[in-house]
Design a protein around this motif. Structure first.
Motif, short mmCIF file in Angstrom:
data_model
loop_
_atom_site.label_atom_id
_atom_site.label_comp_id
_atom_site.label_asym_id
_atom_site.label_seq_id
_atom_site.Cartn_x
_atom_site.Cartn_y
_atom_site.Cartn_z
N THR A 40 13.70 38.72 56.16
CA THR A 40 13.70 38.40 57.58
C THR A 40 15.08 37.94 58.02
O THR A 40 15.76 37.18 57.32
CB THR A 40 12.67 37.30 57.91
N LEU A 41 15.50 38.42 59.18
CA LEU A 41 16.82 38.06 59.71
C LEU A 41 16.74 36.82 60.60
O LEU A 41 17.74 36.15 60.85
CB LEU A 41 17.40 39.23 60.51
N ARG A 42 15.54 36.53 61.08
CA ARG A 42 15.31 35.35 61.93
C ARG A 42 13.90 34.85 61.64
O ARG A 42 13.13 35.51 60.97
CB ARG A 42 15.48 35.72 63.39
N ASP A 43 13.58 33.68 62.14
CA ASP A 43 12.22 33.18 61.99
C ASP A 43 11.25 34.14 62.68
O ASP A 43 11.52 34.63 63.78
CB ASP A 43 12.06 31.79 62.63
N VAL A 44 10.14 34.42 62.02
CA VAL A 44 9.12 35.32 62.57
C VAL A 44 7.78 34.60 62.53
O VAL A 44 7.41 34.03 61.51
CB VAL A 44 9.03 36.62 61.74
N THR A 45 7.07 34.61 63.66
CA THR A 45 5.74 34.02 63.69
C THR A 45 4.72 35.15 63.58
O THR A 45 4.72 36.09 64.35
CB THR A 45 5.50 33.23 64.99
N PRO A 52 10.26 31.88 57.68
CA PRO A 52 11.65 31.50 57.98
C PRO A 52 12.64 32.63 57.75
O PRO A 52 12.43 33.51 56.91
CB PRO A 52 11.93 30.36 57.00
N ALA A 53 13.73 32.60 58.49
CA ALA A 53 14.82 33.56 58.30
C ALA A 53 15.28 33.50 56.85
O ALA A 53 15.32 32.44 56.23
CB ALA A 53 15.97 33.23 59.24
N GLY A 54 15.60 34.66 56.29
CA GLY A 54 16.07 34.73 54.91
C GLY A 54 14.94 34.84 53.89
O GLY A 54 15.20 34.89 52.69
N SER A 55 13.70 34.90 54.35
CA SER A 55 12.55 35.01 53.44
C SER A 55 12.34 36.46 53.01
O SER A 55 12.50 37.39 53.79
CB SER A 55 11.27 34.52 54.11
#
Length: 134
Positions: A40-45, A52-55
């Protein structure tokens, strides 16, 4: 399809349906079972859960295809990650299926489909053997 004789016979009787059968097979029997690893580049709901970003996220596209009976399948990916070999794979599948229904209309499994072992090593699932009768 070989374990559903009525469907195979119907395809043998109407070969114009081969391209549709190829697409349905790709949708329901994806080539890749390991999923696609993305970050993920940004937080995603997603469903009230924040990723979280970076997951690292493992996208199980084979599951998504079952939710899309009227839409395009994801067997070859999507967007910038779409498989460059998709047209060739479709051509190969279409050619093989046309040949089978033309030359082997009595083709059937020699053993129940549930008894055919799958090789799941790596990213691709495939039958260990495929015993057939003509």
């Amino acid at each position: 399809m070989l374990d559903q004789r009525d469907r195979y016979r119907a395809l043998c009787a109407d070969r114009t349906r081969v391209p549709d059968v190829v697409e349905e097979a790709l949708r329901l029997s994806p080539l890749i079972h390991a999923g696609l690893l993305r970050v993920t580049l940004r937080d995603v709901t997603l469903s009230a859960t924040v990723i979280p970003a970076g997951s690292a996220v493992l996208a199980a596209t084979h599951s998504a295809n079952r939710d899309r009976p009227d839409g395009p399948h994801l067997a070859f990916g999507h967007g910038p990650h779409y498989c460059l070999g998709a047209p060739l794979a479709r051509l190969e599948l279409t050619t093989v299926l046309h040949s089978l229904v033309r030359h082997a209309p009595e083709l059937r499994l020699a053993t129940p489909a549930r008894d055919i072992p799958l090789l799941l090593g790596g990213r691709f699932a495939r039958p260990a053997t495929l015993p057939v009768l003509t």
